[in-house]
Enzyme design. Structure first.
Site, short mmCIF file in Angstrom:
data_model
loop_
_atom_site.label_atom_id
_atom_site.label_comp_id
_atom_site.label_asym_id
_atom_site.label_seq_id
_atom_site.Cartn_x
_atom_site.Cartn_y
_atom_site.Cartn_z
N LYS A 119 0.83 -1.12 -0.06
CA LYS A 119 0.16 0.13 -0.03
C LYS A 119 0.90 1.27 0.04
O LYS A 119 0.67 2.32 -0.84
CB LYS A 119 -0.99 0.08 0.99
CG LYS A 119 -1.94 -1.16 1.28
CD LYS A 119 -3.00 -1.10 2.55
CE LYS A 119 -2.15 -1.12 3.71
NZ LYS A 119 -1.55 -2.38 4.04
N ASN A 142 -3.28 6.34 6.14
CA ASN A 142 -2.49 5.43 7.03
C ASN A 142 -1.05 5.41 6.80
O ASN A 142 -0.33 4.89 7.59
CB ASN A 142 -3.16 3.80 6.57
CG ASN A 142 -2.61 2.68 7.54
OD1 ASN A 142 -2.84 3.10 8.84
ND2 ASN A 142 -2.05 2.04 7.04
N HIS A 187 -3.93 -9.46 10.54
CA HIS A 187 -4.65 -8.91 11.43
C HIS A 187 -5.94 -9.90 11.94
O HIS A 187 -6.83 -9.41 12.46
CB HIS A 187 -5.31 -7.38 11.06
CG HIS A 187 -4.28 -6.36 10.48
ND1 HIS A 187 -3.59 -5.78 11.59
CD2 HIS A 187 -4.14 -5.94 9.43
CE1 HIS A 187 -2.83 -4.95 10.83
NE2 HIS A 187 -3.23 -5.05 9.77
#
Length: 444
Positions: A119, A142, A187
Site C-alpha cells: 500500500k 494510513n 490482523h
C-alpha cells in the site's frame, strides 16, 4: 455536513484521534475524548490539544459517556467490540471513521489504496506521479498524515492509503479511483477470521458507481473475484498479457486502453523485486485513470528511490548485504521479500504474533533461508511452525539477532529483517524497529 453545536465523542487519543478532535472543534462541535489510558500516560497528547476547549474522559469506559452524543468517531486502533462502540450502535448513534468524516468535507477527487501489502509504496508512487504533472496533491492517510487534517484545504487530488481498520465505519466514502492490491492473512488478532478481514477491505468499493474506477489485481484470486460484485468499471493489473489493462514483460510495463497502448521501461527503475513490479503496475493503472501524462509517470518511475523499512538496503560488509524490511509485518509480505533474492538468506523474524498461519512461508524457508533467527514474543510460535525446515536459533531481542546473523553470515549471503509480526512487544512501531536494526548493522 454541519457539525456546529453537535456533540461528538472521539474514542482514542493517538495521532488520528488528536487530528479528529482538532478538526471537530474547528467545525464548531462540542468534543469529548475518551481513552482507556489515564492522564499521566497522556500528558503529551493532551498538551498538543491544550489550545482547544475539549472534555477528556480518561482511564476507563462508561456507557453514560455517550449520553447526548450526536456522533462517535473511533480511532482506527479501536476494535468494533469496544464497549462504547457497541453501546453507540445499540443507541443508533452514528459511528463515523476518520476517513468518512474527512471525505464529507474533501472536495477534490480521491485515489484510495488498500490491500495487505504494497500500500505505502503504491500510494507514494501515485501521489508523486500526480505531483510530477504539476498537481497539488494531498498524500497521506494510513501512510502518514491523517486524512482529516487536509479535509478542508484546497487540493487538485487526494491520494490516501487506507487500512482495513479505517474502512470499518465508512458509509458515503467514495474514491474516484479505488485500488485493492492483494489479500493475504493479516490482523487475525483483530478480526474473527480471514473472511471478516477481506470484507473490511472490500468496503473501499462500497459507495462507488459507474463514474468511478475500481483497480484489481487479477493475479490474486480473492481480489479478482470481486469484479463480479463491484458497481464501478474495473481496470486490472497482472503479469499476463491482456487486451485491456496493465501487464508486465521482463523489461517494461504495458498499459492498454482500447486502441491506446503505452509502454514504460523498467531499465532505470530503482526499486526491485517482484512485489515492486506489482506495485508499479497498480500505480500506472491508477495514474492513467487519473489522467497523468506519460512524462509524469516516467519521471516518477526513474526517480523514486523506495520507502524506508520496505526492503531497504542498509549496507554491505564483508560481502554480506543487509536489508531492512521492518514493514514486513505479515506472512505475505515476508514471502514477497524472500522472492526478491536468489541467493542464500539469513532471516530475522519475530515480534507480536498477529494470529495468522506461518506455513505459507515453508517453501521459501526451506529453499532460501539457511539460518532463521527468531526473537520477540512470537519466536516459539514461529519456531514450532518453521524451525524444522532450516537451522533455527532463538534469541532475546533484535540486537542479539543481528549479532548472531553477523557471526554466521558468509560472503554472498543476504541478512534480511522481515519480521512477519508486529513490533509492539519491544518497540513503539515498525519504524522504530527498523531504525534500531539499521543502527545495529551500521555499528558492526
Amino acid at each position: 455536513m454541519d457539525l456546529k453545536a453537535k456533540k461528538v465523542l472521539v474514542i482514542g487519543l493517538a495521532r488520528t484521534g488528536q487530528e479528529s478532535a482538532r478538526f471537530l472543534a474547528q467545525q464548531g462541535a462540542t468534543v469529548w475524548i475518551s481513552d482507556l489510558r489515564g492522564q499521566d500516560d497522556l500528558r503529551g497528547e493532551m498538551a498538543a490539544l491544550s489550545d482547544l476547549a475539549l472534555t477528556f474522559r480518561l482511564g476507563g469506559e462508561e456507557k453514560s459517556w455517550l449520553d447526548g452524543a450526536d456522533y462517535v468517531v473511533p480511532s482506527p486502533g479501536v476494535p468494533r467490540e469496544n464497549l462504547l462502540l457497541r453501546e453507540a450502535l445499540a443507541r443508533k448513534i452514528p459511528v463515523l471513521s476518520e476517513i468518512e468524516l474527512a471525505y464529507r468535507y474533501f472536495t477534490a477527487p480521491l485515489v484510495a489504496i488498500t490491500g495487505t501489502n504494497g500500500k505505502s509504496t503504491t500510494t507514494t508512487l501515485i501521489g508523486k506521479m500526480l505531483q510530477a504533472d504539476g498537481k497539488k496533491v494531498f498524500l497521506g492517510g494510513n501512510l502518514g498524515a491523517p486524512f482529516i487534517g487536509a479535509a478542508t484545504d484546497s487540493w487538485d487530488w487526494g491520494v490516501i492509503e487506507i487500512s482495513s481498520f479505517q474502512l470499518e465505519w465508512v458509509e458515503q466514502f467514495r474514491p474516484r479511483v479505488a485500488l485493492l492490491l492483494n489479500l493475504t492473512e493479516d490482523h487475525l488478532d483483530r478480526y474473527a477470521n480471514f473472511a471478516d478481514y477481506c470484507q473490511a477491505k472490500e468496503r473501499i468499493f462500497a459507495a462507488q458507481h459507474g463514474a468511478d474506477v475500481a483497480i484489481l489485481n487479477r493475479d490474486d484470486p480473492l481480489v479478482w473475484q470481486l469484479r463480479e460484485r463491484i458497481a464501478a468499471p474495473v481496470v486490472s493489473f497482472g503479469f499476463g498479457e491482456v487486451a485491456e489493462g496493465v501487464f508486465a514483460t521482463p523489461t517494461e510495463i504495458v498499459w492498454r486502453d482500447g486502441a491506446v497502448e503505452e509502454r514504460f521501461s523498467l531499465a532505470k527503475v530503482k526499486i526491485h523485486g517482484v512485489h515492486n513490479v506489482e506495485n508499479i503496475m497498480a500505480a500506472i493503472a491508477a495514474a492513467e485513470c487519473a489522467g497523468v501524462s506519460r512524462r509524469g509517470i516516467e519521471q516518477t518511475l526513474e526517480e523514486f528511490p523506495g520507502l524506508e523499512h520496505r526492503l531497504e538496503f542498509v549496507r554491505e560488509k564483508d560481502g554480506v548485504r543487509y536489508y531492512n524490511d521492518s514493514k514486513g509485518t505479515n506472512v505475505g509480505a515476508v514471502a514477497k521479500s524472500l522472492a526478491s533474492f536468489s541467493g542464500p538468506v539469513i532471516l530475522l523474524a519475530g515480534g507480536v504474533d498477529k494470529g495468522g498461519d506461518y506455513t505459507p512461508l515453508a517453501a521459501g524457508i526451506e529453499n532460501q533461508v539457511r539460518r532463521l533467527v527468531l526473537f520477540g514474543a512470537a519466536k516459539q510460535t514461529i519456531a514450532a511452525a518453521l524451525g524444522r525446515l532450516t537451522t533455527t536459533v532463538l534469541v532475546n531481542d533484535i540486537a542479539a539477532a543481528v549479532r548472531d546473523a553477523a557471526a554466521h553470515a558468509q560472503p554472498g549471503d543476504v541478512v534480511l529483517l522481515s519480521p512477519a509480526c508486529s513490533s509492539f512487544d519491544q518497540f513503539r512501531n515498525y519504524a522504530e524497529r527498523g531504525k534500531s536494526f539499521k543502527s545495529l548493522v551500521q555499528a558492526l
